[in-house]
Motif scaffolding. Structure first.
Motif, PDB file in Angstrom:
ATOM      1  N   THR A   1       0.870  -1.116   0.135  1.00 37.33           N
ATOM      2  CA  THR A   1      -0.149  -0.135  -0.146  1.00 37.33           C
ATOM      3  C   THR A   1       0.818   1.392  -0.091  1.00 37.33           C
ATOM      4  O   THR A   1       0.504   2.273  -0.719  1.00 37.33           O
ATOM      5  N   ILE A   2       1.837   1.192   0.895  1.00 38.52           N
ATOM      6  CA  ILE A   2       2.726   2.391   1.041  1.00 38.52           C
ATOM      7  C   ILE A   2       3.507   2.493  -0.367  1.00 38.52           C
ATOM      8  O   ILE A   2       3.659   3.619  -1.058  1.00 38.52           O
ATOM      9  N   PHE A   3       3.905   1.517  -1.138  1.00 38.54           N
ATOM     10  CA  PHE A   3       4.635   1.423  -2.342  1.00 38.54           C
ATOM     11  C   PHE A   3       3.778   2.170  -3.394  1.00 38.54           C
ATOM     12  O   PHE A   3       4.164   3.025  -4.223  1.00 38.54           O
ATOM     13  N   LEU A   4       2.525   1.640  -3.394  1.00 43.70           N
ATOM     14  CA  LEU A   4       1.510   2.049  -4.514  1.00 43.70           C
ATOM     15  C   LEU A   4       1.094   3.700  -4.419  1.00 43.70           C
ATOM     16  O   LEU A   4       0.923   4.302  -5.339  1.00 43.70           O
ATOM     17  N   ILE A   5       1.155   4.107  -2.962  1.00 45.64           N
ATOM     18  CA  ILE A   5       0.651   5.275  -2.774  1.00 45.64           C
ATOM     19  C   ILE A   5       1.819   6.294  -3.342  1.00 45.64           C
ATOM     20  O   ILE A   5       1.500   7.271  -3.809  1.00 45.64           O
ATOM     21  N   SER A   6       2.984   5.692  -2.780  1.00 45.38           N
ATOM     22  CA  SER A   6       4.233   6.628  -3.476  1.00 45.38           C
ATOM     23  C   SER A   6       4.305   6.756  -4.980  1.00 45.38           C
ATOM     24  O   SER A   6       4.838   7.753  -5.371  1.00 45.38           O
ATOM     25  N   ILE A   7       3.994   5.560  -5.384  1.00 47.95           N
ATOM     26  CA  ILE A   7       4.358   5.474  -6.846  1.00 47.95           C
ATOM     27  C   ILE A   7       3.080   6.445  -7.736  1.00 47.95           C
ATOM     28  O   ILE A   7       3.349   7.087  -8.621  1.00 47.95           O
ATOM     29  N   THR A   8       2.036   6.387  -7.028  1.00 48.80           N
ATOM     30  CA  THR A   8       0.816   7.285  -7.586  1.00 48.80           C
ATOM     31  C   THR A   8       1.009   8.820  -7.468  1.00 48.80           C
ATOM     32  O   THR A   8       0.855   9.604  -8.252  1.00 48.80           O
ATOM     33  N   THR A   9       1.867   9.048  -6.192  1.00 46.02           N
ATOM     34  CA  THR A   9       2.002  10.354  -5.943  1.00 46.02           C
ATOM     35  C   THR A   9       3.319  10.852  -7.063  1.00 46.02           C
ATOM     36  O   THR A   9       3.087  12.251  -7.364  1.00 46.02           O
ATOM     37  N   LEU A  10       3.894   9.988  -7.120  1.00 49.99           N
ATOM     38  CA  LEU A  10       4.914  10.459  -8.144  1.00 49.99           C
ATOM     39  C   LEU A  10       4.468  10.536  -9.388  1.00 49.99           C
ATOM     40  O   LEU A  10       4.980  11.487 -10.241  1.00 49.99           O
ATOM     41  N   ILE A  11       3.651   9.846  -9.983  1.00 49.24           N
ATOM     42  CA  ILE A  11       3.086   9.880 -11.249  1.00 49.24           C
ATOM     43  C   ILE A  11       2.391  11.013 -11.489  1.00 49.24           C
ATOM     44  O   ILE A  11       2.329  11.810 -12.454  1.00 49.24           O
ATOM     45  N   PHE A  12       1.525  11.496 -10.429  1.00 44.63           N
ATOM     46  CA  PHE A  12       0.852  12.678 -10.495  1.00 44.63           C
ATOM     47  C   PHE A  12       1.544  13.875 -10.274  1.00 44.63           C
ATOM     48  O   PHE A  12       1.147  14.931 -11.155  1.00 44.63           O
ATOM     49  N   TYR A  13       2.828  13.734  -9.703  1.00 48.58           N
ATOM     50  CA  TYR A  13       3.581  14.811  -9.493  1.00 48.58           C
ATOM     51  C   TYR A  13       4.169  15.204 -10.963  1.00 48.58           C
ATOM     52  O   TYR A  13       4.469  16.222 -11.458  1.00 48.58           O
ATOM     53  N   ILE A  14       4.736  14.160 -11.771  1.00 52.65           N
ATOM     54  CA  ILE A  14       5.119  14.274 -12.955  1.00 52.65           C
ATOM     55  C   ILE A  14       4.160  14.755 -14.081  1.00 52.65           C
ATOM     56  O   ILE A  14       4.576  15.788 -14.904  1.00 52.65           O
TER      57      ILE A  14
END
Length: 68
Positions: free
Chosen positions: A51-64
């Motif tokens: 869950t933590i990994f998916l949240i961080s990846i999603t946040t990174l994608i939205f930031y990009i």
């Protein structure tokens, strides 16, 4: 389901021996015990990390996407 009463396994010590072996090796000898142990491990360890990994990846994608 057993409602109590006499048990040859308890009298002969088989139940106690199985319990001792299970405690020493750290793996339950019953199917339901193994299922419960696996369920606890998945819900605490692996799923929490996932869950933590998916949240961080999603946040990174939205930031990009936001910065393009």
């Amino acid at each position: 389901m057993n409602k109590g009463g006499f048990s040859w396994k308890r009298l002969s010590g088989i139940s106690g021996a199985k319990a001792n072996v299970s405690r020493k090796i750290g793996i339950p000898l019953t199917k339901s015990g193994r299922d419960q142990k696996i369920g606890r491990a998945v819900s605490k360890g692996c799923m929490g990390s996932l869950t933590i990994f998916l949240i961080s990846i999603t946040t990174l994608i939205f930031y990009i996407i936001k910065n393009f």
